[in-house]
Motif scaffolding. Sequence first.
Motif, PDB file in Angstrom:
ATOM      1  N   VAL A   6       0.864  -1.181   0.000  1.00 51.60           N
ATOM      2  CA  VAL A   6       0.000   0.000   0.000  1.00 51.60           C
ATOM      3  C   VAL A   6       0.900   1.231   0.000  1.00 51.60           C
ATOM      4  CG1 VAL A   6      -1.830   1.249   1.188  1.00 51.60           C
ATOM      5  CG2 VAL A   6      -1.779  -1.236   1.280  1.00 51.60           C
ATOM      6  N   VAL A   7       0.724   2.103  -0.975  1.00 49.87           N
ATOM      7  CA  VAL A   7       1.525   3.322  -1.073  1.00 49.87           C
ATOM      8  C   VAL A   7       0.611   4.509  -1.365  1.00 49.87           C
ATOM      9  CG1 VAL A   7       3.537   2.055  -1.938  1.00 49.87           C
ATOM     10  CG2 VAL A   7       1.951   3.089  -3.565  1.00 49.87           C
ATOM     11  N   TYR A  37      -2.600   1.893  -4.496  1.00 48.24           N
ATOM     12  CA  TYR A  37      -2.139   3.265  -4.317  1.00 48.24           C
ATOM     13  C   TYR A  37      -3.319   4.229  -4.282  1.00 48.24           C
ATOM     14  CZ  TYR A  37      -2.840   3.714  -9.378  1.00 48.24           C
ATOM     15  OH  TYR A  37      -3.394   3.739 -10.631  1.00 48.24           O
ATOM     16  N   TYR A  38      -3.041   5.449  -3.785  1.00 46.47           N
ATOM     17  CA  TYR A  38      -4.099   6.434  -3.596  1.00 46.47           C
ATOM     18  C   TYR A  38      -4.184   7.464  -4.715  1.00 46.47           C
ATOM     19  CZ  TYR A  38      -3.192   4.868   1.212  1.00 46.47           C
ATOM     20  OH  TYR A  38      -2.958   4.128   2.330  1.00 46.47           O
ATOM     21  N   ASP A  39      -3.047   8.012  -5.105  1.00 55.06           N
ATOM     22  CA  ASP A  39      -3.033   9.176  -5.981  1.00 55.06           C
ATOM     23  C   ASP A  39      -2.211   8.923  -7.238  1.00 55.06           C
ATOM     24  OD1 ASP A  39      -4.488  10.721  -4.117  1.00 55.06           O
ATOM     25  OD2 ASP A  39      -2.640  11.162  -3.020  1.00 55.06           O
ATOM     26  N   GLU A  40      -2.692   9.461  -8.358  1.00 53.20           N
ATOM     27  CA  GLU A  40      -1.939   9.426  -9.603  1.00 53.20           C
ATOM     28  C   GLU A  40      -0.890  10.534  -9.589  1.00 53.20           C
ATOM     29  OE1 GLU A  40      -2.182   7.344 -12.020  1.00 53.20           O
ATOM     30  OE2 GLU A  40      -4.217   6.544 -12.166  1.00 53.20           O
ATOM     31  N   GLU A  41       0.355  10.195  -9.767  1.00 54.91           N
ATOM     32  CA  GLU A  41       1.396  11.208  -9.941  1.00 54.91           C
ATOM     33  C   GLU A  41       2.649  10.521 -10.463  1.00 54.91           C
ATOM     34  OE1 GLU A  41       3.661  14.889  -7.675  1.00 54.91           O
ATOM     35  OE2 GLU A  41       2.015  13.865  -6.688  1.00 54.91           O
ATOM     36  N   GLY A  42       2.640  10.214 -11.745  1.00 50.83           N
ATOM     37  CA  GLY A  42       3.768   9.530 -12.346  1.00 50.83           C
ATOM     38  C   GLY A  42       3.899   8.115 -11.823  1.00 50.83           C
ATOM     39  N   THR A  52      -1.291  -3.297 -10.417  1.00 49.28           N
ATOM     40  CA  THR A  52      -1.583  -2.067  -9.675  1.00 49.28           C
ATOM     41  C   THR A  52      -3.088  -1.844  -9.610  1.00 49.28           C
ATOM     42  OG1 THR A  52      -1.423  -0.670 -11.659  1.00 49.28           O
ATOM     43  CG2 THR A  52       0.592  -1.008 -10.366  1.00 49.28           C
ATOM     44  N   TYR A  53      -3.520  -1.215  -8.527  1.00 47.07           N
ATOM     45  CA  TYR A  53      -4.946  -0.992  -8.314  1.00 47.07           C
ATOM     46  C   TYR A  53      -5.105   0.313  -7.532  1.00 47.07           C
ATOM     47  CZ  TYR A  53      -9.695  -1.827  -6.500  1.00 47.07           C
ATOM     48  OH  TYR A  53     -11.022  -1.721  -6.173  1.00 47.07           O
ATOM     49  N   ARG A  54      -5.842   1.250  -8.097  1.00 47.27           N
ATOM     50  CA  ARG A  54      -6.013   2.532  -7.424  1.00 47.27           C
ATOM     51  C   ARG A  54      -7.213   2.487  -6.478  1.00 47.27           C
ATOM     52  NH1 ARG A  54      -6.670   8.739  -9.770  1.00 47.27           N
ATOM     53  NH2 ARG A  54      -6.501   9.706  -7.710  1.00 47.27           N
ATOM     54  N   LEU A  55      -6.983   2.863  -5.236  1.00 46.96           N
ATOM     55  CA  LEU A  55      -8.055   2.947  -4.255  1.00 46.96           C
ATOM     56  C   LEU A  55      -8.913   4.182  -4.525  1.00 46.96           C
ATOM     57  CD1 LEU A  55      -5.922   2.034  -1.135  1.00 46.96           C
ATOM     58  CD2 LEU A  55      -7.682   0.618  -2.184  1.00 46.96           C
TER      59      LEU A  55
END
Length: 351
Positions: A6-7, A37-42, A52-55
């Motif tokens: 988790v990042v 992960y939480y946020d898109e930033e590169g 990968t899976y965005r929360l």
Amino acid sequence: MNIVFVVTKIGRGGAQRVSVALAGYLIERGHNVSILYYDEEGTYPLKEGIQTYRLPYSKNVVLKHIKRIFSFIKYNRKNKTDLVIALFRGYDYTYIYKKLFGTKLILSQRNDPKAEYDNDFLARLGANVFFNNADKVVFQTEEEKDYFGEKIKQKGYVVGNPVSEGLPEPYEGERRKDIVNFCRLVPQKNLKLLIDAFKEVCKVRDDYRLTIFGNGYQRDELAEYITDNDLGGKAVILPFSADIHNLVKDAAMFVSSSDYEGISNSMLEAMALGLPCICTDCPAGGTREVIKDGVNGLLVPVGDKEALTSAILRVINEPELGKRLGKAAAMVRTDLSADKICSEWERVICD
């Protein structure tokens, strides 16, 4: 083993970089690895096979956490996770995740706990709750570990940071008369101290420049501080660059003036490039665990302008010292290689 990291963001930050490196190592060792992960930033480059899976996100703080908890539940039901690793102290959803499914949980302290918790009751309470209920806690230094109570220390492990892979080779040619730092532009880094010391250096050697690369909310304040000290044209704040290592590798030296750090990734990268490094001997002890004063870098007391000025002038005035420090510093490539540090993590995971 099915392992989930988790990042906050895949593409920025020291803890995120270590998570990505460790995920790549573990997938090559035969584990199934995903990153939530939480946020898109590169993004840092990911090894093939890492999922990968965005929360989900919501501007409403309560709704955001509820959405993420249910997203965690849905993900686990589908993937049957064995282990969650979060290189921070954890939040409610990592804790609930463990409680709901019996999933093992490894958390990590990544900065000086005194600075994080001594004046923040809620953060201190959260750290104790989450670390006490994790299966294992990884610290970067013994000083970080010693801050906590016996229950947490008994499940604690100390593992350093790895040096980034893919760095340019150590530079051994003639160096530019440029003193550099690259970091987040935040008060923790005490960059005003560096600017103050550089102003004193200019009184003796006015042929040097100071270049600070970074992004952060102190940018305008620091630029104004440079102007107020009549250093315009000699000191400059530049945005962080994806090509930062090639931009700084032939500089005269790297100088860190931080008030506290875990283990500074900028410092490790500067050392790996063969830069002579001067750093404050700050809590939580990570700097002194890597730099041996006078051998592979110079250490100065936190907040000491005179000592910092003297160390900078020493490297300027003793070229052979700078060469010797830089050559010894580059040994971190072996001492703290990604494979070596990741293998230590794997021992923690499998212990």
